[in-house]
Each structure stands twice: as structure tokens, then as C-alpha cells.
Design an enzyme around this catalytic site. Structure first.
Site, PDB file in Angstrom:
ATOM      1  N   SER A  44       0.825  -1.208   0.000  1.00 55.50           N
ATOM      2  CA  SER A  44       0.000   0.000   0.000  1.00 55.50           C
ATOM      3  C   SER A  44       0.861   1.261   0.000  1.00 55.50           C
ATOM      4  O   SER A  44       0.362   2.354  -0.282  1.00 55.50           O
ATOM      5  CB  SER A  44      -0.941   0.010   1.203  1.00 55.50           C
ATOM      6  OG  SER A  44      -0.229  -0.171   2.412  1.00 55.50           O
ATOM      7  N   ASP A  82       5.564  -6.935   3.108  1.00 56.38           N
ATOM      8  CA  ASP A  82       4.971  -7.547   1.922  1.00 56.38           C
ATOM      9  C   ASP A  82       6.034  -7.960   0.907  1.00 56.38           C
ATOM     10  O   ASP A  82       6.969  -7.189   0.628  1.00 56.38           O
ATOM     11  CB  ASP A  82       4.032  -6.557   1.231  1.00 56.38           C
ATOM     12  CG  ASP A  82       2.598  -6.662   1.715  1.00 56.38           C
ATOM     13  OD1 ASP A  82       2.283  -7.609   2.450  1.00 56.38           O
ATOM     14  OD2 ASP A  82       1.791  -5.787   1.347  1.00 56.38           O
ATOM     15  N   LYS A 110       4.977 -11.427   4.252  1.00 59.45           N
ATOM     16  CA  LYS A 110       3.601 -11.669   3.820  1.00 59.45           C
ATOM     17  C   LYS A 110       3.511 -11.771   2.301  1.00 59.45           C
ATOM     18  O   LYS A 110       4.192 -11.041   1.578  1.00 59.45           O
ATOM     19  CB  LYS A 110       2.669 -10.556   4.307  1.00 59.45           C
ATOM     20  CG  LYS A 110       1.194 -10.775   3.931  1.00 59.45           C
ATOM     21  CD  LYS A 110       0.281  -9.806   4.661  1.00 59.45           C
ATOM     22  CE  LYS A 110       0.247  -8.430   4.047  1.00 59.45           C
ATOM     23  NZ  LYS A 110      -0.370  -8.433   2.685  1.00 59.45           N
ATOM     24  N   GLU A 174      -8.913  -9.935   3.867  1.00 60.71           N
ATOM     25  CA  GLU A 174      -9.293  -8.617   3.366  1.00 60.71           C
ATOM     26  C   GLU A 174     -10.607  -8.680   2.588  1.00 60.71           C
ATOM     27  O   GLU A 174     -10.760  -9.483   1.659  1.00 60.71           O
ATOM     28  CB  GLU A 174      -8.195  -8.039   2.469  1.00 60.71           C
ATOM     29  CG  GLU A 174      -8.540  -6.652   1.949  1.00 60.71           C
ATOM     30  CD  GLU A 174      -7.382  -5.939   1.286  1.00 60.71           C
ATOM     31  OE1 GLU A 174      -7.588  -4.800   0.821  1.00 60.71           O
ATOM     32  OE2 GLU A 174      -6.278  -6.511   1.234  1.00 60.71           O
TER      33      GLU A 174
END
Length: 270
Positions: A44, A82, A110, A174
């Protein structure tokens, strides 16, 4: 107790896990001092900080850079990092790139999708893994809820169980219905962290720029605690006006020489 063991214990005791994204040292320091349990250095960062059009543009170098900054700002906190798009196409590639994230300061790596083979490879090399199911921002162009139909929900449940059996340490869910997230949470050992997944997960994660209200955009799953974007705009306007009007800098912002040194300086011929 290891960092990941602590979160397993929190799940057993029913203690909620608070996660926020973070991308820089000052933000990480504030989040750690506030008592946040985990900082997620997510892809993000691309759309929220770096100005990219999508998460797919984020590189491994980008994530490593921001992980290092977060680690400097919060030396003791648990950090999830991530793996960016196309950096875990194979278990071998995932392992190579995960080691880079760990070297940068991450505790947990992740990735998106139901890939038990990747989990097994990373866990076999002593790397803790957080998986990610539901909406997968790197892979889904349609940014909508997943698992609203029974067949899709069953698929998510089965995927979560397979990842759990492979040894994942945590699971992000999510944009999935609350009932689906609740059943998955009860069905696996690993703690679940929800974002737009309702109230029944073991913890929650939000994007820090959404929480702070950096932009006028908002989402149903988000709660804006501040309107920092408006504050930044007003502050920048006030500063520019003060510079143009001569109000800044003021006398209290300046430093003067003592009289003797000033006299010597003024008498010196250029």
C-alpha cells in the site's frame, strides 16, 4: 517468548491484535509508543506514499527501503513486510526475496494467495509467514468483497486451513463477509487479522494514511481518526502566506552576531 509466539498466545487468550501500516521512522516511532502490536510495511506504500498507480508497481527495493526506515524508528516492534508483485512466483524466488526483507529488518514476510508450497519453503528456512486471502490487491483488478457466495466462501475456508497446516504464523483476511472471517478464525491455529472482514477476527489492520485522513477518500471498512490531509493543506497555505508577507521568519527565528564580532565583520573590505 518469540514475537510470533506472542500473537498465538494473544489469540488463545482472546486478546485483540492491533496492526497499522507504517512506512517511515517517525510514524513507526509514534505507532510503537502508542502500543500498536505490529507494523505492516505493505505494498500500500505504492499508492499512498510513492504515487504509483497500483500495488503492482512496488518493487522489492521499495519495500526493503521502507522496512529499514520503520525498523530504525521502532527497534523493538514486530514488523510484517509484503513481498511485492511477481517476487514470489516460485518457492525458490520467494525464499531469496524473503531473506532480503528479513535482512532489511522484517520479522514476518507476507504474500497473497493460497500457496502452501511457499509457506512450507519459507518456514523450512526459519522465516515466519503471514498469508493473505480474500481481496488480493496485487492480483485482483476488481476491488470488491470476496466470498459472498457459499462456494467462494468454502474455497477461502479450505485455502486458510491448507495454509495453516503448512505452518503460517498469521493470516490477513481482506474484504470478506464477517461470517466467513469468523468461521476461518475458529478453524485455524494462526491468528487472523482483518481489514474489512468484520468483528470476529483475532485482530485488525488499517492503512495509516486512511486512518489519518490524508485524502478525502474514505472506505466502509475504515475509521478516520483525524483529518491530517486538511491540516497539511491549511498549514502549507499559512506558511506560504507568512513567507510572502514577510511574517516569517520573525525576529525570534533569527540569530545575531555579538556587537564586537559584527563590527569586525562590517569593517572588513570585500
Amino acid at each position: 517468548m518469540t514475537k510470533t509466539a506472542r500473537f498465538l498466545d494473544m489469540k488463545r487468550r482472546g486478546q485483540k491484535i492491533a496492526v497499522l501500516t507504517g512506512y517511515d521512522a517517525p510514524t513507526a516511532k509514534a505507532e510503537a509508543e502508542a502500543g500498536v502490536d505490529i507494523i505492516l510495511v505493505g505494498d500500500s506504500v505504492g499508492s499512498n506514499v510513492l504515487g504509483y498507480a497500483s500495488e503492482r508497481e512496488v518493487t522489492l527495493a521499495d519495500i526493503c527501503h521502507h522496512v529499514s526506515a520503520v525498523r530504525r524508528g521502532a527497534p523493538q516492534i514486530a514488523i510484517i513486510a509484503d513481498l511485492p508483485f511477481r517476487t514470489y512466483d516460485t518457492p525458490e524466488t520467494a525464499l531469496m526475496n524473503s531473506r532480503k526483507l528479513i535482512a532489511a529488518g522484517a520479522d514476518i514476510v507476507k504474500f497473497e494467495g493460497a500457496r502452501p508450497d511457499i509457506v512450507q519453503t519459507l518456514v523450512g528456512s526459519s522465516i515466519d509467514v503471514c498469508c493473505h486471502l480474500g481481496l488480493e490487491p496485487q492480483h485482483h483488478d476488481d476491488k470488491r468483497f470476496k466470498g459472498r457466495k457459499a462456494g467462494d466462501a468454502i474455497g477461502l475456508l479450505r485455502d486458510a486451513i491448507a495454509l495453516d497446516e503448512a505452518g503460517m504464523a498469521m493470516l490477513v483476511l481482506e474484504l470478506v463477509p464477517e461470517e466467513v472471517a469468523g468461521r476461518i478464525t475458529k478453524s485455524i491455529k494462526a491468528p487472523t487479522i482483518g481489514i474489512g472482514a468484520g468483528r470476529k477476527t483475532d485482530g485488525q489492520v488499517l492503512v495509516i494514511t486512511d486512518v489519518l485522513g490524508f485524502t478525502p477518500a474514505n472506505f466502509q471498512h475504515n475509521r478516520r481518526y483525524q483529518d491530517v490531509g486538511q491540516l497539511m493543506l491549511e498549514t502549507a497555505k499559512a506558511y506560504a502566506q507568512d513567507v510572502r508577507s514577510g511574517k516569517f521568519p520573525a525576529a525570534e527565528n533569527a540569530v545575531s552576531m555579538n556587537k564586537d564580532e559584527l563590527a569586525i565583520f562590517l569593517n572588513e573590505k570585500a
